[in-house]
Design an enzyme around this catalytic site. Sequence first.
Site, PDB file in Angstrom:
ATOM      1  N   ASP A 101     -52.699   8.587 -34.145  1.00 38.24           N
ATOM      2  CA  ASP A 101     -53.686   7.650 -34.700  1.00 38.24           C
ATOM      3  C   ASP A 101     -53.132   6.222 -34.774  1.00 38.24           C
ATOM      4  O   ASP A 101     -53.065   5.611 -35.845  1.00 38.24           O
ATOM      5  CB  ASP A 101     -54.121   8.085 -36.103  1.00 38.24           C
ATOM      6  CG  ASP A 101     -54.664   9.491 -36.154  1.00 38.24           C
ATOM      7  OD1 ASP A 101     -55.372   9.884 -35.214  1.00 38.24           O
ATOM      8  OD2 ASP A 101     -54.373  10.208 -37.136  1.00 38.24           O
ATOM      9  N   TRP A 120     -68.408  16.116 -41.216  1.00 41.02           N
ATOM     10  CA  TRP A 120     -69.509  15.997 -42.157  1.00 41.02           C
ATOM     11  C   TRP A 120     -70.706  15.397 -41.412  1.00 41.02           C
ATOM     12  O   TRP A 120     -71.145  15.929 -40.421  1.00 41.02           O
ATOM     13  CB  TRP A 120     -69.066  15.209 -43.403  1.00 41.02           C
ATOM     14  CG  TRP A 120     -68.509  16.138 -44.446  1.00 41.02           C
ATOM     15  CD1 TRP A 120     -69.155  16.650 -45.545  1.00 41.02           C
ATOM     16  CD2 TRP A 120     -67.197  16.723 -44.442  1.00 41.02           C
ATOM     17  NE1 TRP A 120     -68.325  17.514 -46.211  1.00 41.02           N
ATOM     18  CE2 TRP A 120     -67.115  17.586 -45.568  1.00 41.02           C
ATOM     19  CE3 TRP A 120     -66.078  16.618 -43.606  1.00 41.02           C
ATOM     20  CZ2 TRP A 120     -65.990  18.320 -45.884  1.00 41.02           C
ATOM     21  CZ3 TRP A 120     -64.948  17.353 -43.912  1.00 41.02           C
ATOM     22  CH2 TRP A 120     -64.907  18.185 -45.041  1.00 41.02           C
ATOM     23  N   ASP A 165     -55.463   1.314 -40.281  1.00 38.78           N
ATOM     24  CA  ASP A 165     -56.143   0.283 -39.491  1.00 38.78           C
ATOM     25  C   ASP A 165     -55.572  -1.060 -39.902  1.00 38.78           C
ATOM     26  O   ASP A 165     -55.551  -1.414 -41.087  1.00 38.78           O
ATOM     27  CB  ASP A 165     -57.649   0.307 -39.757  1.00 38.78           C
ATOM     28  CG  ASP A 165     -58.362  -0.846 -39.069  1.00 38.78           C
ATOM     29  OD1 ASP A 165     -58.528  -0.794 -37.839  1.00 38.78           O
ATOM     30  OD2 ASP A 165     -58.740  -1.814 -39.772  1.00 38.78           O
ATOM     31  N   GLY A 203     -59.723  19.565 -44.179  1.00 46.35           N
ATOM     32  CA  GLY A 203     -60.897  20.388 -44.416  1.00 46.35           C
ATOM     33  C   GLY A 203     -61.704  20.060 -45.655  1.00 46.35           C
ATOM     34  O   GLY A 203     -62.624  20.806 -46.014  1.00 46.35           O
ATOM     35  N   SER A 219     -65.407  11.234 -40.574  1.00 42.70           N
ATOM     36  CA  SER A 219     -64.835  12.357 -39.841  1.00 42.70           C
ATOM     37  C   SER A 219     -65.646  13.606 -40.153  1.00 42.70           C
ATOM     38  O   SER A 219     -65.759  14.014 -41.310  1.00 42.70           O
ATOM     39  CB  SER A 219     -63.380  12.568 -40.266  1.00 42.70           C
ATOM     40  OG  SER A 219     -62.867  13.751 -39.711  1.00 42.70           O
ATOM     41  N   GLU A 253     -65.276  11.356 -35.082  1.00 40.64           N
ATOM     42  CA  GLU A 253     -64.480  10.711 -36.126  1.00 40.64           C
ATOM     43  C   GLU A 253     -63.740   9.504 -35.546  1.00 40.64           C
ATOM     44  O   GLU A 253     -63.910   9.139 -34.388  1.00 40.64           O
ATOM     45  CB  GLU A 253     -63.482  11.710 -36.718  1.00 40.64           C
ATOM     46  CG  GLU A 253     -62.520  12.300 -35.709  1.00 40.64           C
ATOM     47  CD  GLU A 253     -61.653  13.406 -36.303  1.00 40.64           C
ATOM     48  OE1 GLU A 253     -61.798  13.721 -37.495  1.00 40.64           O
ATOM     49  OE2 GLU A 253     -60.819  13.961 -35.557  1.00 40.64           O
ATOM     50  N   ASN A 257     -67.355  11.585 -45.190  1.00 39.49           N
ATOM     51  CA  ASN A 257     -65.937  11.769 -45.485  1.00 39.49           C
ATOM     52  C   ASN A 257     -65.228  10.423 -45.358  1.00 39.49           C
ATOM     53  O   ASN A 257     -65.200   9.828 -44.275  1.00 39.49           O
ATOM     54  CB  ASN A 257     -65.328  12.785 -44.516  1.00 39.49           C
ATOM     55  CG  ASN A 257     -63.942  13.243 -44.944  1.00 39.49           C
ATOM     56  OD1 ASN A 257     -63.489  12.940 -46.034  1.00 39.49           O
ATOM     57  ND2 ASN A 257     -63.286  13.998 -44.080  1.00 39.49           N
ATOM     58  N   ALA A 258     -64.650   9.944 -46.450  1.00 39.68           N
ATOM     59  CA  ALA A 258     -64.043   8.613 -46.490  1.00 39.68           C
ATOM     60  C   ALA A 258     -62.615   8.642 -45.941  1.00 39.68           C
ATOM     61  O   ALA A 258     -61.638   8.496 -46.669  1.00 39.68           O
ATOM     62  CB  ALA A 258     -64.064   8.058 -47.907  1.00 39.68           C
ATOM     63  N   ILE A 259     -62.505   8.835 -44.611  1.00 36.02           N
ATOM     64  CA  ILE A 259     -61.226   8.706 -43.930  1.00 36.02           C
ATOM     65  C   ILE A 259     -61.450   7.924 -42.630  1.00 36.02           C
ATOM     66  O   ILE A 259     -62.575   7.598 -42.267  1.00 36.02           O
ATOM     67  CB  ILE A 259     -60.558  10.067 -43.635  1.00 36.02           C
ATOM     68  CG1 ILE A 259     -61.320  10.851 -42.568  1.00 36.02           C
ATOM     69  CG2 ILE A 259     -60.417  10.890 -44.904  1.00 36.02           C
ATOM     70  CD1 ILE A 259     -60.566  12.070 -42.066  1.00 36.02           C
ATOM     71  N   ASP A 260     -60.363   7.634 -41.921  1.00 35.81           N
ATOM     72  CA  ASP A 260     -60.414   6.936 -40.627  1.00 35.81           C
ATOM     73  C   ASP A 260     -61.096   5.572 -40.727  1.00 35.81           C
ATOM     74  O   ASP A 260     -62.086   5.296 -40.036  1.00 35.81           O
ATOM     75  CB  ASP A 260     -61.127   7.794 -39.577  1.00 35.81           C
ATOM     76  CG  ASP A 260     -60.365   9.057 -39.233  1.00 35.81           C
ATOM     77  OD1 ASP A 260     -59.289   9.268 -39.809  1.00 35.81           O
ATOM     78  OD2 ASP A 260     -60.852   9.833 -38.397  1.00 35.81           O
TER      79      ASP A 260
END
Length: 323
Positions: free
Chosen positions: A43, A175, A101, A119, A173, A210, A154-157
């Site tokens: 990533d 969801w 980021d 997960g 990601s 995602e 989903n609060a990632i990436d």
Amino acid sequence: MTVRRTLAAAATAALMALLPNTAQAAESYPDPRPITGQQIIHDPTVMRLKGGGYVAYSTGGVIGARLSEDGSHWDDAGNAFAKPPAWWYGYNDTGDPWAPDLSYRAGRYWLYYAVSSWGTNHSAIGVATSRTGLPGTWTDHGRVFSSETTDTWNAIDPAVIRADGRPWMSFGSYWSGIRMVELHPRTGKAVEDAKVHHLATRPDEPYAVEGPEIVKHGRYYYLFASHDACCSGVDSTYKIKVGRSASITGPYVDSTGKPLLEGGGDLLLEGHGRYIGTGGQSVFRDRGRDWLAYHYYDKQDSGTPKLGLNELNWARNGWPNVA
């Protein structure tokens, strides 16, 4: 024979410049730029620093860091932080951060990242700032935005871009896919009662899209996203797709007009040869050229995740392709 190959390559490049970026045969995808030194990464977010040289941050460690003088040879530079901020442990037992980021705004470098567990969407995005962008110089400012198991995202990436003078953050990601919120220009955190915009999803569970990245080119915003599954070495099926919109909040469509909210997206890059599961992408600009950074799993090295770099070109019709 060399002349024939050169002419054939030129003809292929000219044809690609005229066509939309639709799926192509796997053997025609370009290999990443050759690099040396520390190649292992996951990533990646890459930037040429104003103080000179390049930095790459990544998943792994306490936000793993790599440094390079020329963009070709990379050295391990430790981590962004000496130790995890205490609040990270509310999202996993190890304080493990994901998918950073890196951006530059208002005289500071901004490093966004996610903390979560595999997960679950009990997740949060945080932010830190630095005057130099170098590892060991970051000050953490806590949570930017979060999600809970009652949410449909989903609060990632995270990935940040400025549009119409305001900062925006895409994220997501699985969801329900890719979402976006507006950020406060001073704090870099989500504005109060931020509206959560929906940018992209897949038609069927588990909605495997995602890692968004949005860049502006011409009059359009281009949304790059990783589709399918990462993190399984040579069994990974990650691939990078792209759509565009005249508005930062969408709707985003591919070159056929299919909305990304209906599973659309032009295939930009997928696994080929030894380079399996291409994804986790970001885009950075260097000396007037755009570059695509991503990880792949090396089939010739037991599926080790490594840094991929390709120049990102833009066809006459506005769509990107890798070179």
